[in-house]
Design an enzyme around this catalytic site. Structure first.
Site, PDB file in Angstrom:
ATOM      1  N   ASN A 123     -41.119   9.818 -26.786  1.00  0.00           N
ATOM      2  CA  ASN A 123     -42.533  10.182 -26.662  1.00  0.00           C
ATOM      3  C   ASN A 123     -43.022  10.479 -28.069  1.00  0.00           C
ATOM      4  O   ASN A 123     -42.708  11.523 -28.624  1.00  0.00           O
ATOM      5  CB  ASN A 123     -42.673  11.412 -25.752  1.00  0.00           C
ATOM      6  CG  ASN A 123     -44.109  11.905 -25.678  1.00  0.00           C
ATOM      7  OD1 ASN A 123     -45.021  11.270 -26.207  1.00  0.00           O
ATOM      8  ND2 ASN A 123     -44.307  13.045 -25.028  1.00  0.00           N
ATOM      9  N   LYS A 177     -45.877  11.127 -29.027  1.00  0.00           N
ATOM     10  CA  LYS A 177     -46.998  12.086 -29.040  1.00  0.00           C
ATOM     11  C   LYS A 177     -48.104  11.582 -29.978  1.00  0.00           C
ATOM     12  O   LYS A 177     -48.285  10.376 -30.105  1.00  0.00           O
ATOM     13  CB  LYS A 177     -46.491  13.487 -29.395  1.00  0.00           C
ATOM     14  CG  LYS A 177     -45.336  13.907 -28.482  1.00  0.00           C
ATOM     15  CD  LYS A 177     -45.004  15.365 -28.521  1.00  0.00           C
ATOM     16  CE  LYS A 177     -43.865  15.658 -27.548  1.00  0.00           C
ATOM     17  NZ  LYS A 177     -43.544  17.087 -27.458  1.00  0.00           N
ATOM     18  N   HIS A 198     -47.469  15.393 -18.774  1.00  0.00           N
ATOM     19  CA  HIS A 198     -46.737  16.112 -19.810  1.00  0.00           C
ATOM     20  C   HIS A 198     -47.327  17.522 -19.930  1.00  0.00           C
ATOM     21  O   HIS A 198     -48.534  17.717 -19.754  1.00  0.00           O
ATOM     22  CB  HIS A 198     -46.838  15.362 -21.142  1.00  0.00           C
ATOM     23  CG  HIS A 198     -45.894  15.893 -22.169  1.00  0.00           C
ATOM     24  ND1 HIS A 198     -46.138  17.049 -22.872  1.00  0.00           N
ATOM     25  CD2 HIS A 198     -44.678  15.452 -22.576  1.00  0.00           C
ATOM     26  CE1 HIS A 198     -45.115  17.283 -23.688  1.00  0.00           C
ATOM     27  NE2 HIS A 198     -44.209  16.335 -23.524  1.00  0.00           N
ATOM     28  N   GLU A 215     -48.089  19.176 -22.381  1.00  0.00           N
ATOM     29  CA  GLU A 215     -49.173  19.262 -23.363  1.00  0.00           C
ATOM     30  C   GLU A 215     -50.495  18.810 -22.741  1.00  0.00           C
ATOM     31  O   GLU A 215     -51.559  19.346 -23.057  1.00  0.00           O
ATOM     32  CB  GLU A 215     -48.806  18.439 -24.609  1.00  0.00           C
ATOM     33  CG  GLU A 215     -47.712  19.146 -25.416  1.00  0.00           C
ATOM     34  CD  GLU A 215     -46.772  18.233 -26.172  1.00  0.00           C
ATOM     35  OE1 GLU A 215     -47.079  17.043 -26.378  1.00  0.00           O
ATOM     36  OE2 GLU A 215     -45.688  18.720 -26.571  1.00  0.00           O
ATOM     37  N   GLU A 267     -38.873  18.916 -18.245  1.00  0.00           N
ATOM     38  CA  GLU A 267     -39.075  19.397 -19.613  1.00  0.00           C
ATOM     39  C   GLU A 267     -39.472  20.870 -19.595  1.00  0.00           C
ATOM     40  O   GLU A 267     -40.661  21.193 -19.426  1.00  0.00           O
ATOM     41  CB  GLU A 267     -40.198  18.585 -20.286  1.00  0.00           C
ATOM     42  CG  GLU A 267     -39.874  17.117 -20.432  1.00  0.00           C
ATOM     43  CD  GLU A 267     -40.599  16.502 -21.628  1.00  0.00           C
ATOM     44  OE1 GLU A 267     -39.938  15.788 -22.381  1.00  0.00           O
ATOM     45  OE2 GLU A 267     -41.803  16.762 -21.819  1.00  0.00           O
ATOM     46  N   GLY A 302     -40.174  21.064 -28.670  1.00  0.00           N
ATOM     47  CA  GLY A 302     -40.574  21.217 -30.070  1.00  0.00           C
ATOM     48  C   GLY A 302     -40.118  22.523 -30.705  1.00  0.00           C
ATOM     49  O   GLY A 302     -40.559  22.879 -31.789  1.00  0.00           O
ATOM     50  N   SER A 322     -36.273  19.249 -27.134  1.00  0.00           N
ATOM     51  CA  SER A 322     -35.361  19.368 -28.279  1.00  0.00           C
ATOM     52  C   SER A 322     -34.048  18.605 -28.073  1.00  0.00           C
ATOM     53  O   SER A 322     -32.993  19.033 -28.545  1.00  0.00           O
ATOM     54  CB  SER A 322     -35.087  20.842 -28.612  1.00  0.00           C
ATOM     55  OG  SER A 322     -36.288  21.510 -28.935  1.00  0.00           O
TER      56      SER A 322
HETATM   57  P1  13P Z   1     -39.183  17.514 -28.466  1.00  0.00           P
HETATM   58  O1  13P Z   1     -38.044  16.538 -28.296  1.00  0.00           O
HETATM   59  O2  13P Z   1     -39.891  17.378 -29.773  1.00  0.00           O
HETATM   60  O3  13P Z   1     -38.782  18.905 -28.134  1.00  0.00           O
HETATM   61  O4  13P Z   1     -40.290  17.087 -27.364  1.00  0.00           O
HETATM   62  C1  13P Z   1     -39.893  16.899 -26.067  1.00  0.00           C
HETATM   63  C2  13P Z   1     -41.024  16.315 -25.319  1.00  0.00           C
HETATM   64  O5  13P Z   1     -42.031  16.956 -25.087  1.00  0.00           O
HETATM   65  C3  13P Z   1     -40.907  14.915 -24.903  1.00  0.00           C
HETATM   66  O6  13P Z   1     -41.935  14.571 -24.045  1.00  0.00           O
END
Ligand code: 13P
Length: 247
Positions: free
Chosen positions: A9, A11, A94, A96, A166, A172, A212
């Site tokens: 992803n 982002k 997601h 976010e 997740e 992150g 992560s």
């Molecule tokens: P990270 O791997 O940066 O923690 O992000 C995970 C994520 O949100 C994947 O959609």
């Protein structure tokens, strides 16, 4: 046997020219992978990256989609647009998008249904906050999310959904869930699918862990029986992504 699926992803990273360069760098590193490999890129990068991925083993994913086919929905992108551009997967829900953009389960249920009807594979995200984990309501919360997001689907449709667990506190932050914590939730998700759609669907549905995940911890997480893949953020923007695929 469920085929594993490792999705990056990206982002809101990579301009179109940067995205093309990254895709070109990563494609040879994941060639011949046993798992399904997917790059979920920003909307503006879809068309140029699709060119790079043509004829490779890497699938193309979007990070969001609206549930209407077309019309007066300024700023949105539809399933037919994604399909025409060569997209096969779409991340939905997601944390976010839920957190920053107010997406709720009623909306996500419409998006999941539309993606499936259009022939796209939804990567449906769920996951608890740190507060919810500390209150001990993780499994209740995730059951509520998934029951709402998958409401009204047939067993065949449910089997085509990829579910990404997740935990928000692990995204992150560099703070990965332990493989036992991740397995506990992914196992509970499979049990829920069994309860809703039966054994056969539960055995077919693929469940990813995300948060992560990286080249160092992927093998341990993927050794768990109910973790069928990963949804990778930060580490998907580097050659390290190939280590996750290898794991
Ligand atoms: P990270 O791997 O940066 O923690 O992000 C995970 C994520 O949100 C994947 O959609």
């Amino acid at each position: 046997m469920r085929k594993r699926i490792i999705a990056g992803n990206w982002k809101m990273n990579m301009t179109p020219s940067q995205a093309v360069a990254l895709a070109k760098e990563l494609v040879p590193l994941v060639a011949g992978a046993e798992a399904d490999v997917v790059f979920c890129v920003p909307a503006i990068d879809i068309v140029p990256v699709a060119e790079v991925l043509k004829g490779t083993n890497v699938g193309l994913g979007a990070q969001n989609m609206y549930f209407e086919d077309k019309g007066a929905f300024t700023g949105e992108i539809s399933a037919p647009m994604l399909l025409d551009a060569g997209v096969q997967y779409v991340i939905l829900g997601h944390s976010e998008r839920r957190g920053y953009f107010g997406e709720d389960d009623v909306l996500l249920n419409k998006k999941v249904k539309k993606a499936l009807a259009a022939g796209l594979t939804p990567i449906l995200c769920c996951g608890e906050s740190l507060e919810q984990r500390e209150l001990g309501v993780t499994l209740d919360f995730i059951r509520l999310q998934l029951k709402s997001d998958l409401a009204g689907l047939s067993a065949e449709e449910a089997a085509r959904v990829v579910i990404a667990y997740e935990p928000i506190w692990a995204i992150g932050t560099g703070k990965t869930a332990t493989s036992d914590q991740a397995q506990e939730v992914c196992g509970a998700i499979r049990a829920l699918i069994c309860e809703l759609y039966g054994e056969e669907t539960a055995e077919a549905v693929r469940i990813q862990y995300g948060g992560s995940m990286n080249g160092g911890n992927a093998a341990e997480l993927l050794s768990k029986p109910d973790i069928d893949g990963g949804l990778i953020g930060g580490a998907s923007l580097k050659t390290e992504f190939a280590q996750v695929v290898k794991a």
